[in-house]
Every structure is written in structure tokens, then in C-alpha cells.
Design an enzyme around this catalytic site. Structure first.
Site, short mmCIF file in Angstrom:
data_model
loop_
_atom_site.label_atom_id
_atom_site.label_comp_id
_atom_site.label_asym_id
_atom_site.label_seq_id
_atom_site.Cartn_x
_atom_site.Cartn_y
_atom_site.Cartn_z
N GLY A 103 41.61 37.38 43.29
CA GLY A 103 41.65 36.67 42.02
C GLY A 103 43.03 36.68 41.38
O GLY A 103 43.33 35.89 40.50
N ARG A 104 43.82 37.64 41.81
CA ARG A 104 45.18 37.69 41.27
C ARG A 104 46.16 38.27 42.29
O ARG A 104 47.27 38.67 41.94
CB ARG A 104 45.22 38.51 39.98
CG ARG A 104 44.58 39.88 40.12
CD ARG A 104 44.74 40.63 38.84
NE ARG A 104 43.92 41.83 38.85
CZ ARG A 104 44.01 42.77 37.95
NH1 ARG A 104 44.87 42.65 36.96
NH2 ARG A 104 43.24 43.82 38.00
N LYS A 123 50.71 40.99 43.33
CA LYS A 123 49.52 41.17 42.50
C LYS A 123 49.87 40.81 41.06
O LYS A 123 50.79 41.40 40.48
CB LYS A 123 49.02 42.63 42.58
CG LYS A 123 47.76 42.87 41.75
CD LYS A 123 47.12 44.20 42.07
CE LYS A 123 45.93 44.49 41.17
NZ LYS A 123 45.30 45.77 41.50
N ASP A 135 42.53 35.67 34.38
CA ASP A 135 43.74 34.85 34.18
C ASP A 135 44.73 34.98 35.35
O ASP A 135 45.80 34.40 35.32
CB ASP A 135 44.43 35.22 32.86
CG ASP A 135 44.79 36.70 32.78
OD1 ASP A 135 44.62 37.42 33.80
OD2 ASP A 135 45.24 37.14 31.71
N GLY A 136 44.36 35.79 36.36
CA GLY A 136 45.24 35.93 37.51
C GLY A 136 46.45 36.83 37.26
O GLY A 136 47.34 36.93 38.10
N ARG A 187 52.74 44.56 46.87
CA ARG A 187 52.07 45.58 47.69
C ARG A 187 52.35 45.34 49.17
O ARG A 187 52.55 44.20 49.59
CB ARG A 187 50.55 45.52 47.47
CG ARG A 187 50.14 45.60 46.03
CD ARG A 187 48.68 45.96 45.90
NE ARG A 187 47.76 44.88 46.21
CZ ARG A 187 46.48 44.90 45.84
NH1 ARG A 187 45.99 45.96 45.21
NH2 ARG A 187 45.68 43.90 46.12
N ARG A 194 39.25 44.22 53.50
CA ARG A 194 38.31 45.12 52.82
C ARG A 194 36.93 45.00 53.47
O ARG A 194 36.65 44.00 54.13
CB ARG A 194 38.20 44.70 51.34
CG ARG A 194 39.54 44.67 50.64
CD ARG A 194 39.58 43.56 49.57
NE ARG A 194 40.93 43.43 49.03
CZ ARG A 194 41.37 44.07 47.95
NH1 ARG A 194 40.53 44.83 47.27
NH2 ARG A 194 42.60 43.94 47.54
N ASP A 263 34.36 46.04 47.67
CA ASP A 263 35.53 45.15 47.74
C ASP A 263 36.83 45.92 47.53
O ASP A 263 37.91 45.38 47.69
CB ASP A 263 35.42 44.01 46.73
CG ASP A 263 35.19 44.50 45.31
OD1 ASP A 263 34.19 45.21 45.09
OD2 ASP A 263 36.01 44.20 44.43
P1 AMP Z 1 38.90 44.92 40.57
O1 AMP Z 1 37.88 45.49 39.63
O2 AMP Z 1 40.31 45.02 40.04
O3 AMP Z 1 38.78 45.42 41.96
O4 AMP Z 1 38.63 43.36 40.62
C1 AMP Z 1 37.41 42.80 41.03
C2 AMP Z 1 37.57 41.32 41.23
O5 AMP Z 1 38.03 40.70 40.03
C3 AMP Z 1 38.58 40.95 42.29
O6 AMP Z 1 38.10 39.80 42.92
C4 AMP Z 1 39.83 40.66 41.49
O7 AMP Z 1 40.70 39.79 42.16
C5 AMP Z 1 39.26 40.03 40.25
N1 AMP Z 1 40.11 40.20 39.06
C6 AMP Z 1 40.31 41.33 38.35
N2 AMP Z 1 41.14 41.09 37.33
C7 AMP Z 1 41.48 39.78 37.39
C8 AMP Z 1 42.31 38.91 36.60
N3 AMP Z 1 42.96 39.35 35.53
N4 AMP Z 1 42.40 37.64 36.98
C9 AMP Z 1 41.74 37.16 38.05
N5 AMP Z 1 40.94 37.91 38.81
C10 AMP Z 1 40.82 39.21 38.50
MG MG Z 2 39.61 45.11 43.63
#
Ligand code: AMP
Ligand code: MG
Length: 511
Positions: A103-104, A123, A135-136, A187, A194, A263
Site C-alpha cells: 500500500g505504500r 516505503k 495515503d501511501g 529497504r 511474505r 502479511d
Molecule cells: P501494516 O499494518 O503496516 O503491516 O500494514 C497493513 C497493510 O496496510 C499493508 O497492506 C500496508 O501496505 C497498508 N498500509 C499501512 N499504512 C498505509 C498507508 N499510510 N497508506 C497505504 N497503505 C498503508
Molecule cells: Mg505490513
């Protein structure tokens, strides 16, 4: 790491052109979406990791090359980079969460490093088709934590994705609980695959893509499993073993990941996705480092069990690939279950051997297990500082009657001194059973496995607050200190107890 002051000072002497490949790209569009980064406006360097630079085999001043800041802030990729965001799914907090994906994170390609190909990702470089409501972007605060902890784990010798550099922007504001500024971490890892990548194609009924992904993983990252009688169970056993080794090391050092969703589990047994992680201060096995984890699913003591739960989810995803999945489903399930058995055995062995090393025990005696358990029980009862207790125990002298002057530094960590003395008497007897071992040698050996410095929340917080005020020197200084965590730091506070204000620090999933 080099300071931003030096950044503008010297122009780079050597031009270098890294060669990028991207084997993942050859999988085709079912696995990712190609897209360009959304540039971080007015980017500036915050940090560059020299140990990660060395890993890549790049010159130490690579970041001074024309175009380097542009490439790692998403303005203009280097030749050969093929940016893409991959799709994955996963179980979050024990519940199927459906499609997630990068997502980002933006996959840039593979660098041909001296030790083999290493993938690179930005990232926080903008939204992707997998951003859902996000918001990515990534805030400076969480990016500093990821940058520092990736390199701290590498310094500790614990498998992890790496962080090459950190770029900030004073202009780009993002909304979380408050308005914060954004940053981009680069990174580096042999693979960012994953468990969730495999779960995605299994749960969405795409057996051909699942097979394609599996074959890709086998070819690129697990070639030794290709000749096994059953490559599927061989891969599962490999991942189970590596995950067991990883989590044993987390437990031994007192690390809590905080969000062990499937994930966030690496197919190579790497620590990945640094969010609300924490290192144990006062030892409390029930400690929950993630303020958003209300049930304590990912509490410290639960991590080993969660590792196995996650591996079960992976096994389920690999099930359709079993040769007998259709003809004899029970036999296929049983074979996968058997592969998972590797986990329990490897975890037990790895943790015991890590704890033996932490206590300086060279040989192996039956009494070691109970001695280690009782040590941990003692630490838990007194919520003794986990890192300091092991570091100070390194200087324990079994020939001094306890209570003794020489053993006072570790003994004084316990309010109930007689309780420590009772355990110490057993420990002294145990040490004397390894006759060739002198206290001096043991202290050196123990300090090489019991870090002086770990990335405690308050250390990260101080670096974050200074960086938010425009001073990045503490990020750079800490990164250097954490790259050599077994050395006594020149600033004693780095290795000291957390200050009182740190008790109120809370880290959540907000990043
Ligand atoms: P995480 O909890 O950081 O492992 O994120 C879980 C999912 O949410 C993953 O698919 C991330 O890419 C997505 N994600 C987390 N934060 C953001 C963000 N600010 N913008 C877009 N995707 C996000
Ligand atoms: Mg994650």
C-alpha cells in the site's frame, strides 16, 4: 552514517552505476501493478547506513552521486529500476483480512550485491492500487523507527530486512492523530515475499498463479528444496525452521514485533515491517508493545505460538500445491502438518542454545533448562531490566561468595536480594562444572551475545523529537551506536535504564 553537513560539502569523486535486474517482474501482471513513485517534495537526506551500503557493495559516498536523492525520494528512478507494487493478502489479528498488498511500498528492482541479488523498496513513496484508505505515505516518526531498528537488528545479528537510507521532507504534511511530516525509507532484502503473498492466490482461487509464485520462490530463494521428494513440504519445513530460529532470537534479546500478522511474516525468516515494535525494559513476559493490540495477541510470551499459527496459515495456502491434494486430501494435510513439526523442535533448540550462550554456559547439562527458566522467572518477578541484567551477569564471578562486591552490579538489580542469592548459588555451581572456563573468557564471550545497547523506545523517541525539530544528528549517532550493540557505548546513557518519562510512551499501529 554521514551527517547532512558533510552531504553538501563534498561532491562525489567516483561515478558508479549500479546494475538493476528484477526477476519478480518476470512473473507478470497478476502479481503486481507497475507504477511510478509519488515524489517526496523538497527531499533532504536524514540518514544513510554505511553497513547496508557495504552489504550492497556500493561506494560509501554513493548518496552524493547526482540523482541519488532523486532516486530515493521517488523523483526519478535510476536506469534499470522497474517500480512496482505487489499484491498480497493475509490474516490480521487472527482474522482473514482479504486483499492487502504494498500500500505504500514500491519495489524498485534487484541490485547485484557481492553476496547475491538484493531487492530494494521505497516505503512511503505514495499510494498504490493496494493502499485501500491509506495515503501511501509514512510519517517521519515511524520511518526513523524502521530505519534505526532494521540496522539495530542487523547489528545484533538477527535476520532482518535492512534500511539503506532515510529521506525526509519539510513540505509534505500527512494526517495521522496529528499532522506530521512524511519520509521515505529505502529497504533492502534478498526477498520481500511474505506468507501473505501465497495466501493471496490460495484464497482467491488462483491455483496457476499460486504454482507460479511457488516455482519462482523455489528457483530464486530455496533451490535446495527443488530436489526434495516433495518440494512443497520441503519449502514449508525450511520456512518453519527459519521462522523458529528468528523468533527464538527475538525472545532471547527481548524483542517484540507488535504486529505479527501473516502479511508481516517473511518467507525468508527475516524481521519485516517495523511498526509498534519494542525491546523489553523491565522483564514482563505478558508485555504488549502495541497500544492498538487490545487483546494482547502479540504479547511477548505469545510470539512463539503466533509464529506457529502463522505457519499453519502458510501451510493452508500451500495445500493446493500438494501432489495428492485432490486424490488424498488427508495424506496431503498430514504431510504438511509433519513439515510444521520442524518449528517446535527448532524453536526449542534455538532458544535453549541462545539462552545458554547468554548465561555463558559452554557445555550442555540437563540442569540448564530449569536454571534458565528460574532465571527468567526471577527477572519476571522483579520486572528486572532484561538487557542490563544479562549484560551485568556477564561479569558474574562464581568464586566470590555471594553476596559479594564483584557481583553487586547484577545483584543490586533485584529488590529481593536473597532470591537472587539463591539463584546465584546454583548458577555459580553450574559454572564451576565447566572447569576450563575462566571468568575472564566467559565475560568476553557473554558480552558478545548480551548487548549493551538495544533500541529502547526512549532512545528512538529522543532521536524522533530532535529530528522533528530539524536536528538529525541523533538519528545518525544512534544508528552508529546500534550497529555495534555489543560494544560499551561511549555515552553511558545509551546503555542505561529508561528514564521515568519513558514509562508513558505508547506506540500504536499509526505510522
Ligand atoms: P501494516 O499494518 O503496516 O503491516 O500494514 C497493513 C497493510 O496496510 C499493508 O497492506 C500496508 O501496505 C497498508 N498500509 C499501512 N499504512 C498505509 C498507508 N499510510 N497508506 C497505504 N497503505 C498503508
Ligand atoms: Mg505490513
Amino acid at each position: 552514517m554521514t551527517s547532512p553537513e558533510t552531504l553538501s560539502a563534498a561532491a562525489s569523486a567516483v561515478a558508479f552505476t549500479p546494475h538493476f535486474t528484477n526477476r519478480f517482474h518476470s512473473l507478470g501482471p497478476a502479481f503486481f501493478t507497475e507504477l511510478q513513485a509519488a515524489a517526496l517534495p523538497a527531499p533532504h537526506w536524514i540518514g544513510v547506513s554505511q553497513p547496508c551500503t557495504e552489504l550492497l557493495g556500493w561506494p560509501s559516498d554513493w548518496w552524493q552521486q547526482p540523482g541519488a536523492l532523486d532516486a530515493f525520494s521517488g523523483h526519478a528512478p535510476w536506469p534499470g529500476m522497474q517500480p512496482l507494487a505487489s499484491v498480497y493478502s493475509g490474516h490480521q489479528f487472527g482474522v482473514w483480512a482479504g486483499q492487502l498488498g504494498d500500500g505504500r511500498a514500491l519495489w524498485l528492482g534487484e541490485v547485484q550485491a557481492p553476496g547475491g541479488p538484493l531487492e530494494m523498496q521505497l516505503k512511503g513513496a505514495g499510494p498504490t492500487p493496494y493502499s485501500r484508505r491509506g495515503d501511501g505515505r509514512a510519517v517521519l516518526r515511524s520511518s526513523i523507527r524502521e530505519f534505526l531498528c532494521s540496522e539495530a537488528m542487523a547489528g545484533l545479528g538477527i535476520p532482518t530486512t535492512r534500511a539503506l537510507c532515510l529521506v525526509g521532507s519539510r513540505e509534505l504534511k500527512v494526517q495521522r492523530e496529528t499532522v506530521e511530516t512524511a519520509a521515505v525509507v529505502t529497504r533492502v532484502a534478498p526477498s520481500f515475499l511474505r506468507f501473505g503473498h501465497f495466501e493471496h492466490f490460495a484464497h482467491h482461487g488462483q491455483p496457476a498463479q499460486l504454482q507460479q509464485l511457488f516455482d519462482y520462490f523455489l528457483r530464486t530463494h530455496a533451490p535446495e528444496c527443488a530436489d526434495a521428494p516433495n518440494p512443497v513440504t520441503a519449502v514449508l519445513a525450511r520456512v518453519a525452521g527459519q521462522t523458529a530460529d528468528l523468533i527464538a532470537q527475538w525472545q532471547a534479546v527481548g524483542f517484540m514485533h507488535g504486529v505479527m500478522n501473516t502479511d508481516n511474516m517473511s518467507m525468508l525468516g527475516l524481521t519485516i515491517d517495523y511498526g509498534p515494535f519494542g525491546f523489553m525494559d523491565g522483564f514482563n513476559p505478558g508485555h504488549i508493545c502495541n497500544h492498538s493490540d487490545h487483546q494482547g495477541r502479540y504479547a511477548f510470551a505469545r510470539q512463539p505460538q503466533v509464529g506457529l499459527w502463522n505457519l499453519h496459515a502458510l501451510a493452508q495456502a500451500l495445500f493446493p500445491l500438494m501432489p495428492t491434494a485432490d486424490s488424498d486430501a488427508d495424506a496431503a494435510a498430514e504431510a504438511l502438518q509433519e513439515a510444521l513439526e520442524v518449528y517446535r523442535e527448532r524453536f526449542g533448540q534455538a532458544l535453549l542454545s541462545a539462552m545458554r550462550a547468554k548465561l555463558g554456559l559452554l557445555d550442555t547439562l540437563d540442569e540448564d533448562g530449569p536454571l534458565i527458566d528460574d532465571w527468567l522467572r526471577l527477572l519476571a518477578k522483579h520486572q528486572t531490566d532484561y538487557t542490563l541484567a544479562h549484560r551485568r551477569l556477564s561479569h558474574f564471578d562464581p568464586h566470590q561468595p555471594s553476596p559479594a562486591e564483584a557481583n553487586a552490579p547484577v545483584r543490586d538489580l533485584f529488590l529481593d536480594r536473597p532470591a537472587f542469592d539463591a539463584w546465584a548459588a546454583r548458577y555459580a555451581e553450574r559454572l564451576k562444572k565447566t572447569p576450563a572456563d575462566t571468568s575472564g573468557d566467559r565475560a568476553v564471550r557473554m558480552k558478545a551475545v548480551n548487548p549493551a545497547v538495544v533500541l529502547r523506545n526512549h532512545l528512538a523517541q529522543t532521536a524522533i523529537e530532535r529530528a522533528e525539530a530539524g536536528d538529525f544528528s541523533e538519528v545518525q549517532r544512534l544508528q552508529q551506536v546500534l550497529s555495534r550493540p555489543y560494544d560499551e557505548p561511549s555515552k553511558p546513557a545509551d546503555a542505561d535504564f529508561p528514564p521515568d518519562w519513558a514509562q508513558h510512551l505508547e506506540v500504536s499501529c499509526s505510522s
